[in-house]
Scaffold this motif. Sequence first.
Motif, PDB file in Angstrom:
ATOM      1  N   LEU A  49      58.302  20.901  49.714  1.00  9.17           N
ATOM      2  CA  LEU A  49      57.571  22.136  49.443  1.00  9.17           C
ATOM      3  C   LEU A  49      57.344  22.393  47.957  1.00  9.17           C
ATOM      4  CD1 LEU A  49      56.199  24.588  50.705  1.00  9.17           C
ATOM      5  CD2 LEU A  49      58.394  25.765  50.587  1.00  9.17           C
ATOM      6  N   PRO A  50      58.346  22.266  47.090  1.00  2.42           N
ATOM      7  CA  PRO A  50      58.086  22.487  45.669  1.00  2.42           C
ATOM      8  C   PRO A  50      57.059  21.509  45.084  1.00  2.42           C
ATOM      9  CG  PRO A  50      60.432  22.578  46.083  1.00  2.42           C
ATOM     10  CD  PRO A  50      59.773  22.098  47.343  1.00  2.42           C
ATOM     11  N   ALA A  51      57.079  20.274  45.544  1.00  2.95           N
ATOM     12  CA  ALA A  51      56.107  19.295  45.057  1.00  2.95           C
ATOM     13  C   ALA A  51      54.702  19.680  45.493  1.00  2.95           C
ATOM     14  CB  ALA A  51      56.462  17.901  45.572  1.00  2.95           C
ATOM     15  N   MET A  52      54.550  20.116  46.723  1.00  2.51           N
ATOM     16  CA  MET A  52      53.240  20.538  47.214  1.00  2.51           C
ATOM     17  C   MET A  52      52.762  21.777  46.462  1.00  2.51           C
ATOM     18  SD  MET A  52      50.640  20.084  49.072  1.00  2.51           S
ATOM     19  CE  MET A  52      51.074  18.866  50.252  1.00  2.51           C
ATOM     20  N   LYS A  53      53.661  22.691  46.220  1.00  6.63           N
ATOM     21  CA  LYS A  53      53.305  23.913  45.475  1.00  6.63           C
ATOM     22  C   LYS A  53      52.843  23.546  44.067  1.00  6.63           C
ATOM     23  CE  LYS A  53      53.593  28.454  44.821  1.00  6.63           C
ATOM     24  NZ  LYS A  53      52.670  29.382  45.377  1.00  6.63           N
ATOM     25  N   ALA A  54      53.538  22.630  43.408  1.00  2.00           N
ATOM     26  CA  ALA A  54      53.157  22.213  42.059  1.00  2.00           C
ATOM     27  C   ALA A  54      51.789  21.531  42.073  1.00  2.00           C
ATOM     28  CB  ALA A  54      54.206  21.280  41.477  1.00  2.00           C
ATOM     29  N   HIS A  55      51.534  20.710  43.069  1.00  2.00           N
ATOM     30  CA  HIS A  55      50.238  20.037  43.177  1.00  2.00           C
ATOM     31  C   HIS A  55      49.112  21.059  43.367  1.00  2.00           C
ATOM     32  CE1 HIS A  55      47.229  17.071  44.203  1.00  2.00           C
ATOM     33  NE2 HIS A  55      46.973  17.752  45.323  1.00  2.00           N
ATOM     34  N   MET A  56      49.336  22.029  44.214  1.00  2.00           N
ATOM     35  CA  MET A  56      48.322  23.058  44.454  1.00  2.00           C
ATOM     36  C   MET A  56      48.079  23.891  43.201  1.00  2.00           C
ATOM     37  SD  MET A  56      49.400  24.144  48.337  1.00  2.00           S
ATOM     38  CE  MET A  56      48.333  25.555  48.378  1.00  2.00           C
ATOM     39  N   MET A  57      49.137  24.199  42.468  1.00  2.00           N
ATOM     40  CA  MET A  57      48.980  24.967  41.230  1.00  2.00           C
ATOM     41  C   MET A  57      48.194  24.154  40.195  1.00  2.00           C
ATOM     42  SD  MET A  57      52.708  26.812  40.964  1.00  2.00           S
ATOM     43  CE  MET A  57      52.403  27.494  39.360  1.00  2.00           C
ATOM     44  N   LYS A  58      48.433  22.846  40.139  1.00  2.51           N
ATOM     45  CA  LYS A  58      47.711  21.993  39.208  1.00  2.51           C
ATOM     46  C   LYS A  58      46.228  21.947  39.573  1.00  2.51           C
ATOM     47  CE  LYS A  58      47.455  17.250  37.526  1.00  2.51           C
ATOM     48  NZ  LYS A  58      47.972  15.895  37.681  1.00  2.51           N
ATOM     49  N   GLU A  59      45.929  21.808  40.861  1.00  7.62           N
ATOM     50  CA  GLU A  59      44.545  21.805  41.315  1.00  7.62           C
ATOM     51  C   GLU A  59      43.853  23.127  40.988  1.00  7.62           C
ATOM     52  OE1 GLU A  59      42.603  19.375  42.745  1.00  7.62           O
ATOM     53  OE2 GLU A  59      44.257  18.053  42.186  1.00  7.62           O
ATOM     54  N   ASP A  60      44.538  24.232  41.201  1.00  9.85           N
ATOM     55  CA  ASP A  60      43.965  25.543  40.878  1.00  9.85           C
ATOM     56  C   ASP A  60      43.702  25.672  39.383  1.00  9.85           C
ATOM     57  OD1 ASP A  60      44.015  26.277  43.512  1.00  9.85           O
ATOM     58  OD2 ASP A  60      45.870  27.446  43.351  1.00  9.85           O
ATOM     59  N   PHE A  61      44.626  25.187  38.569  1.00  9.50           N
ATOM     60  CA  PHE A  61      44.454  25.250  37.120  1.00  9.50           C
ATOM     61  C   PHE A  61      43.252  24.409  36.685  1.00  9.50           C
ATOM     62  CE2 PHE A  61      45.181  23.160  33.020  1.00  9.50           C
ATOM     63  CZ  PHE A  61      45.109  24.269  32.189  1.00  9.50           C
ATOM     64  N   LEU A  62      43.150  23.185  37.203  1.00  9.61           N
ATOM     65  CA  LEU A  62      42.035  22.322  36.821  1.00  9.61           C
ATOM     66  C   LEU A  62      40.698  22.915  37.256  1.00  9.61           C
ATOM     67  CD1 LEU A  62      43.518  18.783  37.517  1.00  9.61           C
ATOM     68  CD2 LEU A  62      43.083  19.850  35.305  1.00  9.61           C
ATOM     69  N   THR A  63      40.684  23.517  38.425  1.00  7.36           N
ATOM     70  CA  THR A  63      39.454  24.140  38.905  1.00  7.36           C
ATOM     71  C   THR A  63      39.071  25.319  38.015  1.00  7.36           C
ATOM     72  OG1 THR A  63      39.958  23.487  41.165  1.00  7.36           O
ATOM     73  CG2 THR A  63      38.347  25.236  40.884  1.00  7.36           C
ATOM     74  N   THR A  72      39.038  14.966  37.431  1.00  7.14           N
ATOM     75  CA  THR A  72      39.882  14.074  38.213  1.00  7.14           C
ATOM     76  C   THR A  72      41.332  14.326  37.852  1.00  7.14           C
ATOM     77  OG1 THR A  72      39.728  12.328  36.572  1.00  7.14           O
ATOM     78  CG2 THR A  72      38.116  12.306  38.365  1.00  7.14           C
ATOM     79  N   THR A  73      42.206  14.176  38.821  1.00  8.42           N
ATOM     80  CA  THR A  73      43.630  14.411  38.589  1.00  8.42           C
ATOM     81  C   THR A  73      44.409  13.123  38.481  1.00  8.42           C
ATOM     82  OG1 THR A  73      44.014  14.558  40.958  1.00  8.42           O
ATOM     83  CG2 THR A  73      43.565  16.621  39.781  1.00  8.42           C
ATOM     84  N   ASP A  74      43.741  11.980  38.493  1.00  9.76           N
ATOM     85  CA  ASP A  74      44.448  10.701  38.438  1.00  9.76           C
ATOM     86  C   ASP A  74      44.707  10.261  37.024  1.00  9.76           C
ATOM     87  OD1 ASP A  74      44.564  10.470  41.153  1.00  9.76           O
ATOM     88  OD2 ASP A  74      42.579   9.550  41.267  1.00  9.76           O
TER      89      ASP A  74
END
Length: 74
Positions: A49-63, A72-74
């Motif tokens: 769960l914390p890893a998924m939350k961090a990934h979602m926060m990163k995607e939101d920030f990039l957007t 791209t996030t790679d």
Amino acid sequence: MTGFWTIPELNELSTRLGTVGTPVAWILDALATATLIYTAIIALKAAGLPAMKAHMMKEDFLTSAFGDGSATTD
């Protein structure tokens, strides 16, 4: 059936209860096994769960930072 017992003491239940003991032991051992498997699944999901939350926060920030989400996030 497989010869594997989660709780080995249940294997000896048939000697104490006779013919009824074997199916009762199978059911109790199956419940114990299912409980352990379900607990492991919950623990793995809780760890992820914390890893998924961090990934979602990163995607939101990039957007929000780049607007159209074409970064791209790679």
